[in-house]
Design an enzyme around this catalytic site. Structure first.
Site, PDB file in Angstrom:
ATOM      1  N   PHE A 137       0.855  -1.189   0.000  1.00 55.49           N
ATOM      2  CA  PHE A 137       0.000   0.000   0.000  1.00 55.49           C
ATOM      3  C   PHE A 137       0.885   1.231   0.000  1.00 55.49           C
ATOM      4  CE2 PHE A 137      -2.155   3.421   2.391  1.00 55.49           C
ATOM      5  CZ  PHE A 137      -3.151   3.689   1.464  1.00 55.49           C
ATOM      6  N   GLU A 138       0.785   2.042  -1.070  1.00 55.45           N
ATOM      7  CA  GLU A 138       1.689   3.179  -1.226  1.00 55.45           C
ATOM      8  C   GLU A 138       0.962   4.487  -1.542  1.00 55.45           C
ATOM      9  OE1 GLU A 138       5.310   2.133  -3.565  1.00 55.45           O
ATOM     10  OE2 GLU A 138       4.335   0.188  -3.826  1.00 55.45           O
ATOM     11  N   ARG A 139      -0.352   4.536  -1.298  1.00 57.98           N
ATOM     12  CA  ARG A 139      -1.110   5.754  -1.616  1.00 57.98           C
ATOM     13  C   ARG A 139      -0.729   6.917  -0.709  1.00 57.98           C
ATOM     14  NH1 ARG A 139      -3.209   5.234  -6.675  1.00 57.98           N
ATOM     15  NH2 ARG A 139      -4.098   3.155  -6.911  1.00 57.98           N
TER      16      ARG A 139
END
Length: 367
Positions: A137-139
């Site tokens: 998860f890199e948002r």
């Protein structure tokens, strides 16, 4: 295995350096449980089946992989942006669309966890999955300050929400409140996601991709050491690391970097992950995410020297293993599949088998 002649490029490491690798790695790893050094294959080579090609040979090089070249399987599975984490999703017109509230402090945890559970059931239906589970998860980052570049919009949005609620506050008060709210709920979402993954797939070993972040080898911080603020902030993320069985620092290097900068990048990131592991009672493993192409030149494979040096830094600084990652765009044509297979057989594979056998005490290093 591929036959390596005495004058082969793989003989560039001497017995003296072999001894150095073993002694240094034992020193770095001494504070944590001694583990078998393992290398994993996390490349979607199932895509090469359409060209009548498979990658069964990875096993010959002591590389652990999923059966049938599956990208997600019994050994390792990575989940890209799973569930419905709150996020501001970029649109083609340059604007953003709110997903589940847009930022964590406005998100609905139930909606997210229900979707995460559905995604997990779809991608890994086996409840007895006992492999490595990587949540990518890199948002946004859970540390407010670290949201710059592609994730900065979440910081600006959070500040604007507080400004609208408290128009008479000073900028410093607004940012402090935005930081507090964002980080509180960022933790809530990331922590509960890990807990659910561990609850529903109890036998698997879980962690978030990329953490701990280091921010070394940058214009403002050109050396191997992690950014001083990031190190302090990593200590504040103990809630995350306490729920992870594995830390997954990313050590992708760039072609534009100088050779020593590539070494620095890997060295600093592995050291930071090992430092964090040493400070935790359960001492999570450190598996480095490593890509065989340069991040800024994805048509160029890492040179033998860069493979050697980056592997060496992972070992000598206390890493417990390597996850070889690849993108679908690396294997979306017959020619690309052929190139990767040739690279595996002639370069990557021999390095992998020599490193694993050396670190695990089955041979002397013979690059």
């Amino acid at each position: 295995y591929v036959s390596l002649s005495p004058d082969s490029v793989f003989n560039i490491i001497t017995d003296d350096i072999s001894h150095q690798i073993l002694s240094r790695s034992n020193c770095e790893r001494s504070k944590r449980p001694k583990r078998v050094f393992s290398i994993y294959w996390n490349v979607p080579t199932f895509m090469c089946h359409q060209y009548g090609m498979n990658f069964d040979e990875v096993t010959d090089f002591n590389i652990k992989h999923n059966s049938k070249d599956n990208f997600r399987g019994e050994t390792i599975s990575i989940y890209y942006d799973p569930g419905k984490f709150p996020a501001l999703m970029p649109l083609k017109n340059g604007n953003y669309e709110e997903r589940n509230g847009g930022v964590p402090q406005r998100g609905n945890i139930t909606i997210h966890l229900q979707q995460f559970n559905e995604d997990l059931d779809k991608m890994t239906p086996d409840k007895n999955f006992g492999g490595i589970g990587v949540i990518d998860f890199e948002r946004w980052k859970p540390i407010f300050r670290q949201n710059w570049g592609n994730t900065e919009i979440h910081k600006k949005y959070s500040i604007e929400l507080v400004r609208k609620e408290h128009p008479k506050w000073s900028e410093s008060m607004i940012e402090a409140e935005a930081t507090k709210k964002f980080e509180k709920y960022a933790r809530y979402f990331m922590e509960e996601t890990l807990k659910l993954a561990k609850k529903t797939r109890k036998r698997a070993k879980w962690g978030y991709y990329g953490f701990p972040y280091c921010y070394n080898v940058t214009p403002n911080n050109p050396g191997p050491d992690c950014d001083a603020k990031a190190t302090i902030e990593n200590d504040r993320l103990s809630w995350m690391y306490n729920n992870q069985e594995i830390l997954f620092p990313s050590v992708y290097v760039r072609h534009e970097q100088k050779p020593e900068e590539r070494v620095y990048l890997v060295q600093g990131r592995i050291k930071e992950a090992v430092r964090i592991s040493n400070n935790l009672e359960h001492s999570p493993s450190v598996l480095a995410y490593w890509w065989y192409v340069y991040q800024d030149k994805m048509d160029i494979y890492l040179s033998e020297t860069d493979v050697e040096k980056t592997f060496q830094e992972i070992v000598t600084n206390g890493g417990d293993g390597i996850i070889i990652w690849g993108s679908s765009s690396d294997v979306n044509s017959l020619s690309k599949c052929k190139r990767l297979r040739e690279y595996l057989l002639n370069t990557l594979g021999p390095f992998a088998v020599n490193v694993t056998e050396t670190v695990n005490g089955r041979s002397s290093l013979n690059f």
